[in-house]
Write an enzyme that holds these catalytic residues in place. Structure first.
Site, PDB file in Angstrom:
ATOM      1  N   HIS A  35       0.964  -1.263   0.066  1.00 34.71           N
ATOM      2  CA  HIS A  35       0.018   0.118   0.145  1.00 34.71           C
ATOM      3  C   HIS A  35       0.810   1.214  -0.019  1.00 34.71           C
ATOM      4  O   HIS A  35       1.729   1.310   0.895  1.00 34.71           O
ATOM      5  CB  HIS A  35      -0.857  -0.118   1.228  1.00 34.71           C
ATOM      6  CG  HIS A  35      -2.023   0.763   1.193  1.00 34.71           C
ATOM      7  ND1 HIS A  35      -2.036   2.063   1.444  1.00 34.71           N
ATOM      8  CD2 HIS A  35      -3.413   0.420   0.939  1.00 34.71           C
ATOM      9  CE1 HIS A  35      -3.607   2.592   1.510  1.00 34.71           C
ATOM     10  NE2 HIS A  35      -3.877   1.767   0.957  1.00 34.71           N
ATOM     11  N   ASP A  36       0.574   2.109  -0.666  1.00 38.27           N
ATOM     12  CA  ASP A  36       1.065   3.513  -1.026  1.00 38.27           C
ATOM     13  C   ASP A  36       2.838   3.670  -1.182  1.00 38.27           C
ATOM     14  O   ASP A  36       3.370   4.403  -0.866  1.00 38.27           O
ATOM     15  CB  ASP A  36       0.803   4.437   0.383  1.00 38.27           C
ATOM     16  CG  ASP A  36      -0.609   4.871   0.189  1.00 38.27           C
ATOM     17  OD1 ASP A  36      -1.137   5.022  -0.909  1.00 38.27           O
ATOM     18  OD2 ASP A  36      -0.960   5.244   1.484  1.00 38.27           O
ATOM     19  N   GLN A  78      -2.437   5.638  -6.538  1.00 39.49           N
ATOM     20  CA  GLN A  78      -3.071   6.567  -6.775  1.00 39.49           C
ATOM     21  C   GLN A  78      -2.874   7.160  -8.095  1.00 39.49           C
ATOM     22  O   GLN A  78      -1.418   7.368  -8.412  1.00 39.49           O
ATOM     23  CB  GLN A  78      -2.761   7.824  -5.656  1.00 39.49           C
ATOM     24  CG  GLN A  78      -3.885   8.693  -5.547  1.00 39.49           C
ATOM     25  CD  GLN A  78      -3.380   9.799  -4.349  1.00 39.49           C
ATOM     26  OE1 GLN A  78      -3.025  10.689  -4.605  1.00 39.49           O
ATOM     27  NE2 GLN A  78      -3.681   9.156  -3.237  1.00 39.49           N
ATOM     28  N   LYS A 121      -6.109   3.730  -6.441  1.00 41.24           N
ATOM     29  CA  LYS A 121      -6.600   4.120  -5.035  1.00 41.24           C
ATOM     30  C   LYS A 121      -6.780   5.457  -5.190  1.00 41.24           C
ATOM     31  O   LYS A 121      -6.307   6.442  -5.516  1.00 41.24           O
ATOM     32  CB  LYS A 121      -5.252   3.963  -4.223  1.00 41.24           C
ATOM     33  CG  LYS A 121      -5.687   4.487  -2.749  1.00 41.24           C
ATOM     34  CD  LYS A 121      -4.479   4.320  -1.923  1.00 41.24           C
ATOM     35  CE  LYS A 121      -3.954   5.745  -2.166  1.00 41.24           C
ATOM     36  NZ  LYS A 121      -3.405   6.366  -0.903  1.00 41.24           N
TER      37      LYS A 121
END
Length: 173
Positions: A35-36, A78, A121
């Site tokens: 994640h991220d 994202q 995301k």
């Protein structure tokens, strides 16, 4: 641009509180979510961050072990240059977000590989506005390993959603 994050030490195993439940990890039921780990988010920790070096190494170890254990790997990413309507309240907090300048790519050391799934995301939570829930269900996966940066926001909200979603079962079977 995100504010710089001051360095800190990761907790050691003996500093992590004892769990209240006895959950068994089962690779055949698990999926890994990275994640991220886009350059934009990692850059907030500054150049030559010992913390990011350690975190990346730990994630790389998980990443390398996952295929050997037949654990599918997912990433969040994202999109750059989001429309203000898509960013919603994130615009008020963080402005326009990442641009299409290469910082939107997952860091080189953890680049997605063939067979990995990259989720778009839109919010902190990987389940929000994505088909992550359906993908996990179609793979018969009801345990989720969540790793990445911004554990206090994105990883936590994703874990909360996973906990509240009926399809993920963290209990022993």
């Amino acid at each position: 641009m995100l504010p710089t994050i001051a360095p800190y030490e990761l907790p050691s195993a003996h500093e992590v509180p004892q769990t209240r439940v006895n959950w068994d990890f089962d690779p055949s039921r698990s999926a890994l979510l990275i994640h991220d780990m886009q350059q934009y988010f990692v850059d907030a920790y500054g150049e030559n961050s010992r913390l990011i070096t350690q975190v990346t190494s730990n994630i790389r170890d998980l990443r390398e072990a996952a295929p050997q254990a037949n654990i599918p790997v997912f990433f969040t990413a994202q999109p750059p240059e989001q429309d203000p309507k898509d960013r919603g309240l994130l615009w008020d907090f963080w402005g326009p977000g990442m641009q299409d300048d290469g910082s939107n790519k997952v860091i080189h050391d953890l680049s997605p590989r063939e067979g990995d799934q990259v989720l778009t995301k839109w919010r902190y939570d990987a389940f929000s506005r994505s088909d992550f829930e359906e993908q996990l269900a179609s793979l018969g996966r009801d345990q989720l390993i969540i790793t990445g940066v911004y554990a206090h926001i994105g990883c936590l909200t994703t874990a909360t959603s996973a906990f509240m979603w009926g399809g993920l079962d963290f209990r022993s079977s």
